[in-house]
Scaffold this motif. Structure first.
Motif, short mmCIF file in Angstrom:
data_model
loop_
_atom_site.label_atom_id
_atom_site.label_comp_id
_atom_site.label_asym_id
_atom_site.label_seq_id
_atom_site.Cartn_x
_atom_site.Cartn_y
_atom_site.Cartn_z
N PRO A 1 0.98 -1.30 -0.06
CA PRO A 1 -0.13 0.20 0.21
C PRO A 1 0.74 1.26 0.03
O PRO A 1 2.00 1.23 0.43
N THR B 1 -4.23 7.30 2.70
CA THR B 1 -4.73 6.04 2.24
C THR B 1 -6.47 5.92 2.93
O THR B 1 -6.34 6.71 4.03
N SER C 1 -9.56 3.43 3.56
CA SER C 1 -10.42 2.17 3.42
C SER C 1 -11.74 2.18 4.02
O SER C 1 -11.91 2.89 5.02
N GLU D 1 -15.32 -4.66 0.35
CA GLU D 1 -14.70 -3.65 1.13
C GLU D 1 -13.47 -3.31 0.28
O GLU D 1 -13.02 -4.06 -0.59
N LYS E 1 -9.79 -0.23 -0.31
CA LYS E 1 -8.60 0.51 0.07
C LYS E 1 -7.87 1.08 -1.04
O LYS E 1 -7.56 0.42 -2.15
#
Length: 787
Positions: free
Chosen positions: A209, A480, A482, A490, A492
């Motif tokens: 990420p 970021t 999420s 879900e 992110k």
């Protein structure tokens, strides 16, 4: 995660105030302990898609809200580590209590451990990473952190510091989300100071990420250490004997202390190892050059790590971590170089070299952490300092039919890294955000003094002596987000920006100045249509910056006719990584991936008359398409089975005239078996095998590589004493062999690094075993580029 407890009672008492129903509640577990930061949603029973009220419990598990009207409602509750739960209830003007029992989460893992009640599953897949819970693995009992990595699916690791994720070109190591500031031998030494009993899980992140550094075209291995929740002292001591072609030893010890305010740990390790290395290189360029090099490598050293965390209050803590290592590496080698015209031997050179390297590393981190509110918002501030000194004398004496050469080189390397950073963790009602920033200054100062030995003593050679000074500044920021859109979906997303300014200058007037700024996006989606099926999609962009030695134009001689030189004009390489994953019934996991990388750099062998010049160049682009499948199960209650297969099609294109592009199909597979030989599982037997069939990387075509290993574990005295015995490379198949293809010539390598190993280790744990010590680590990943 699967545990024995349940989330018990949510006590909801209601009163009517000003025509509103005030709803108060508290979330606890079955033992009456508060569950903080649990999410509570209230829906109308007629429509479970529109949220009427959404609250998060405070640090004491308490929440309070108002609901306008009486009627039928649905209460949804979730908390980290617990399964979601919902229950219908009727709201009226009289106080009432509502009990909700929620079982702790059963992770959608890859491997179900059915032998031991309340144990975690061995493997699991999360939205952005693969997780190996080490507690149930034989290879993680009574051994060190490097051995645990070597037993982790999708990871290869050895004592040379070669650690990689299958299908990737490089890797960064982190501990508790903090990058480790070491590489190569220093990284190996540090990993050996970590006891497997203190490791909770290994996370393999193939598409990192935006929160993480964008450096590295592969991924991240995050070692998560167990948390310290008990008071008092604990510790362990261990000793290991290692036999390759020569003997080796290591000793480790740790002492941990936990109180209400202080959490501190001291870890000390020492090692002394020897091994032999055989390297053979043949160059076919009309005439033929064959070299045979036999080397004895000796390494010894020690490491001290001390960390302390002080809790000012329930919301604020400060701490410091200091790490020191001192490593000596000596190498004695003898080299035979034979030159052929056709098949006829023309001449031969015999060389003896002695190379000594002493590396001292000092690293310090100080940090400040504070919880900002009852929702769980947190602030992290950190400062880092790293200082490394390497003294590296090298001497060579050679004889041939024509002449003899005798010289010595004194090299010194000094690396300094300073950095400061901040991270904000921001959970809100409908999403979780993270923002942060970091500044890093990287400086390397290297010098090489070249002396020619003659009858009158050493004479300084000004032409072949050199120095190199390199500076780099890097500014980075990230964000970021999420969110759980539904119980099934879900996502992110993240975006990172990095701006780099660099400069370098050498005595021979080689100079480089450059600056560039780049964006690095990442994206993840997870869809769970039902309990048996999980789909994941991920993307990330990465950069690989050249290390200091790759940029250093100083010439390092390997023998009278071979030398290595860096390239201050190397460009960074960039890659884009895509993955599509699928998990079925917690046992089968399949991941398809596609990766593109441009301006990849590395060493190439160039011929300059009778000399071999090893140079660093941006020399190829590469595309790879592959699929990885894993399957795990337990049979007959005594046999834990895990297998993994990776297929890839790789196509590379040369960027310079010397390098030919190659394309190939590759196949890697592994089979891991653990057999429990008694009902208490205090005696276990391990049998593993992996095989990497022929494949290409850049312009190099690798031959088959394989490893058969086995082991036995004994747990004695209520598991306080662990005895591990393992054998690696039983079939002696871990050989580095293959051809490198250039436009006018090709080379063939046949190397073996003494991988066949017998290891026996004994570990004794004392004190309160629940006290794990302070496991925070320094966040300074740029050190990986200093070696």
């Amino acid at each position: 995660m699967k545990r024995s407890s349940f989330l018990g009672v949510a006590l909801l008492s209601m009163t009517t105030i000003s025509a509103q129903n005030i709803l108060n509640g508290k979330v606890t577990d079955t033992k009456g302990q508060s569950v903080p930061f649990a999410l509570v949603k209230i829906y109308s029973s007629n429509s479970k898609t529109d949220v009427i009220v959404e609250k998060v419990t405070d640090e004491n598990g308490v929440f309070s809200t108002s609901v306008l009207n009486n009627g039928n409602y649905n209460l949804f509750t979730s908390a980290s580590g617990y399964a979601n739960s919902s229950k219908d209830f009727i709201l009226n003007n009289t106080s009432q209590n509502i009990s909700i029992a929620i079982e702790k989460e059963k992770i959608s893992g890859i491997k179900e451990v059915v032998l031991v009640v309340n144990k975690k599953k061995t493997f699991e897949r999360k939205i952005d990473r693969f997780v190996f819970n080490t507690e149930n693995s034989i290879a993680s009992k009574g051994v060190d952190g490097l051995d645990v990595l070597a037993a982790t699916p999708m990871v290869k690791a050895d004592d040379e510091g070669n650690i990689e994720i299958i299908g990737k070109s490089a890797v960064s190591i982190m501990i508790n989300d903090r990058p480790v500031n070491l590489s190569g031998k220093d990284l190996v030494s540090y990993l050996k100071t970590i006891r497997s009993e203190n490791i909770e899980r290994i996370e393999v992140i193939t598409t990192p990420p935006a929160k993480y550094e964008s450096q590295g075209n592969s991924g991240i291995i995050n070692i998560v250490l167990k948390q310290n929740s008990s008071m008092g002292f604990s510790g362990n001591i261990s000793t290991s004997y290692l036999r390759r072609s020569r003997n080796g030893y290591s000793n480790n010890g740790s002492l941990n202390y936990q109180s209400k305010k202080i959490n501190t740990s001291l870890r000390v390790s020492q090692f002394d190892n020897e091994k032999t290395t055989n390297e053979n290189l043949s160059i076919y360029a009309g005439n033929i050059l064959k070299t045979e090099n036999t080397r004895l490598d000796k390494s010894k050293g020690y490491n001290i790590n001390y960390s302390i965390d002080y809790k000012i209050n329930d919301k604020t803590s400060v701490g410091a971590i200091y790490n020191f290592s001192d490593t000596d590496t000596d190498s004695d080698s003898q080299n035979f170089s034979r030159y052929y015209h056709g098949n006829a031997l023309d001449s031969m050179v015999v060389s003896n070299t002695y190379n000594q390297s002493r590396v001292k590393n000092n690293q310090l981190n100080i940090y400040f952490e504070r919880k900002l509110d009852s929702l769980g918002k947190k602030l992290y501030l950190g400062g880092n300092l790293f200082d490394s000194q390497n003294d590296n004398p090298f001497s060579l004496a050679s004889q041939s039919d024509v002449n003899s050469i005798n010289y010595q080189i004194n090299s010194k390397y000094r690396y300094k890294i300073y950095s400061g950073q901040f991270d904000l963790y921001l959970p809100f009602k409908s999403f979780v955000g993270e923002i942060g920033g970091k500044y890093t200054h990287f400086n390397t100062d290297t010098g090489l003094d070249f002396f020619i030995n003659n009858a009158d003593g050493p004479v300084y050679d000004n032409n072949r002596s050199n120095f190199f000074d390199y500076k780099e500044d890097n500014w980075a920021s990230y964000v970021t987000l999420s969110k759980s859109f539904t119980e099934k979906l879900e996502g992110k997303a993240g975006l990172r920006y990095e701006y780099t300014v660099l400069s370098g200058i050498a005595r021979n007037s080689s100079q480089v100045d450059n600056n560039y700024g780049k964006w690095f996006p990442s994206l993840y989606l997870t869809y769970k249509p039902n309990k048996k099926n999980i789909l994941t999609l991920s993307y990330s962009k990465r950069i690989t910056r050249p290390g200091a030695r790759a940029l250093n134009p100083t010439t390092i001689y390997l023998d009278p006719y071979a030398y290595v030189t860096g390239n201050p004009y190397l460009k960074p390489s960039f890659s884009n990584n895509f993955e599509l994953g699928y998990i079925f019934n917690n046992k089968l996991s399949v991941t398809a991936y596609y990766q593109t990388s441009k301006d990849n750099f590395g060493q190439i062998v160039d011929l300059e008359g009778a000399n071999r010049a090893v140079k660093y160049l941006n020399n190829y682009n590469e595309n790879s398409l592959g699929i990885n499948a894993t399957y795990s199960n337990t049979f007959f209650k005594i046999w834990d089975f895990y297998t993994s297969v990776n297929y890839a099609y790789v196509e590379s294109k040369g960027l310079i005239d010397q390098v030919q592009g190659l394309s190939s199909n590759s196949l890697y597979y592994s089979v891991n078996n653990t057999f429990h030989l008694n009902s208490k599982k205090t005696v276990s037997f391990l049998l593993n095998f992996w095989n990497f069939l022929p494949h290409t990387k850049g312009n190099f075509e690798f031959e088959n590589v394989q490893n058969l290993s086995s082991g036995l574990r004994l747990s004695l005295f209520e598991k306080k004493l662990q005895v591990n015995m393992t054998i690696q490379d039983i079939l002696k198949g871990m050989k580095f062999r293959g051809n490198a293809y250039y436009t006018n010539y090709q080379t063939y390598s046949d190397n073996y690094y003494d991988a066949r190993t017998f290891n026996i280790s004994i570990t004794y744990q004392f004190g309160n075993n629940k006290v794990k010590g302070n496991n925070k680590q320094i966040k300074l990943e740029e050190v990986d580029r200093a070696n």
